[in-house]
Design an enzyme around this catalytic site. Structure first.
Site, PDB file in Angstrom:
ATOM      1  N   CYS A   1     -28.446  22.304 -25.746  1.00  9.88           N
ATOM      2  CA  CYS A   1     -28.376  23.468 -24.861  1.00  9.88           C
ATOM      3  C   CYS A   1     -27.657  24.651 -25.497  1.00  9.88           C
ATOM      4  O   CYS A   1     -27.658  25.744 -24.938  1.00  9.88           O
ATOM      5  CB  CYS A   1     -27.712  23.080 -23.539  1.00  9.88           C
TER       6      CYS A   1
ATOM      7  N   ASP B   1     -37.619  22.078 -19.630  1.00 10.28           N
ATOM      8  CA  ASP B   1     -36.460  22.239 -20.503  1.00 10.28           C
ATOM      9  C   ASP B   1     -36.768  21.563 -21.836  1.00 10.28           C
ATOM     10  O   ASP B   1     -37.296  20.450 -21.863  1.00 10.28           O
ATOM     11  CB  ASP B   1     -35.214  21.627 -19.875  1.00 10.28           C
TER      12      ASP B   1
END
Length: 348
Positions: free
Chosen positions: A17, A68
């Site tokens: 991330c 994602d």
């Protein structure tokens, strides 16, 4: 004799991330997004930086949709696939939903990595989805310069039980389900400074599914929820503050930390993303006098596949944290409180 394959992390300019576009840049990019108001069944769109889109199907079901994907945060291909899949499914749980199936998103340098290595990435993702009780029903792949893996994740939730980052109320307590420090440990890993204990703790945290989110949607007193990922605890708390029109106070010593994080960050190990995060939202954050930089960087540390941040009423938070800990999140902690006031975060 064939040459050994390069480390997965050596093929990526960022990992996990921490690859996210900086929040300030992202905000500028999204300014041109059209308003979705004409779509009456779109319950959650881009208006509040929530974790997933939600579309009302009928009076009893709403579809949760998210995607994602990112570049490797570790070199083991199976673990990379597990982490990426866990992170993607987390967005469904963060809305109070239950996943129903996923699609794989795959970008790989096919002339650099072997079919076997790429296959292990896919196997890791499939293993996590199997643990979540959902199939990977398809996907898409491209030949990419950097290795990329993730999911499109779809789930269901009752329309009256959707949890967003907009519902926090003054007086609510904030519960964080996982310890902080993934970004610090991943940076240490890339530098060859991460001990075996730290690596094991990082893998255990980033591959733990946030399944408890689906149960929290039906519990009294749970008003808002989001997962803490690339913008760090401070950044995702600020998104909740802005969405809810309230002030959020964070208690800096309250969050649990992964093993070795304090020593590493005090020694200067941190990610570039933590500094980009602070540059993007620091104007809306109040720090106490004398607050040390390493403490600030810990609060902005990007959390790959991080925990859920839950806003719960004072009368119900004990039942909620008991539920969370019973689900295996034994380091869950109350990390702050919501207060009346402007949309900001204060570190007390």
């Amino acid at each position: 004799m064939s040459l050994p394959e390069p480390r997965l992390t050596s093929l990526a300019h960022g990992g996990g991330c921490g690859c996210k576009i900086a929040p300030g840049v992202l905000a500028e990019m999204l300014k041109s997004m059209p308003v979705a108001a004409p779509f009456a069944d779109l319950m959650v769109g881009t208006e509040s930086s929530d974790d997933a889109a939600v579309w009302r199907l009928n009076d009893h079901q709403a579809l949760v949709a998210t995607t994602d994907f990112f570049m490797p945060v570790v070199d083991d291909p199976f673990d990379f696939g597990r982490i990426a899949a866990t992170n993607a499914l987390s967005d469904v749980y963060a809305m109070g939903g239950t996943p129903i199936f996923a699609l794989a998103l795959v970008g790989m340098p096919v002339n650099v990595l072997s079919v076997e290595t790429i296959g292990k990435v896919l196997q890791g993702g499939a293993a996590v989805c199997a643990a979540a009780g959902v199939p990977i029903a398809g996907g898409h792949s491209i030949d990419s310069v950097e290795p990329i893996y993730g999911l499109v994740a779809l789930g269901l939730v009752h329309p009256d039980r959707v949890l967003t980052n907009r519902g926090a109320r003054p007086g609510d307590y904030l519960i964080l389900t996982k310890p902080l420090g993934v970004g610090v440990l991943s940076a240490a890993y890339k530098q060859g400074r991460l001990e075996a204990e730290g690596y094991a703790a990082m893998i255990a945290s980033t591959t733990r599914l946030n399944t408890v989110g689906a149960r929290l949607a039906g519990m009294d007193g749970v008003h808002a929820m989001t997962d803490v990922t690339g913008f760090g605890l401070m950044g995702h708390a600020l998104e909740m503050a802005r969405g809810s029109g309230a002030s959020i106070d964070l208690w800096p010593d309250a969050p649990a930390l992964l093993p070795g994080v304090v020593d590493l960050i005090r020694a200067g190990v941190r990610t570039g993303a933590s500094m980009r995060n602070w540059a993007a939202y620091g104007a809306d954050v109040e720090l106490p006098e004398g607050y040390e930089d390493w403490r600030r960087d810990l609060m902005t540390d990007p959390q790959t596949s991080g925990g859920l941040l839950i806003a719960v009423g004072a009368d119900d938070f004990e039942a909620v944290i008991e539920c969370v800990r019973a689900d295996g999140f034994d380091q869950a902690a109350v990390v702050g409180q919501v207060a009346a006031g402007p949309a900001r975060v204060r570190i007390l």
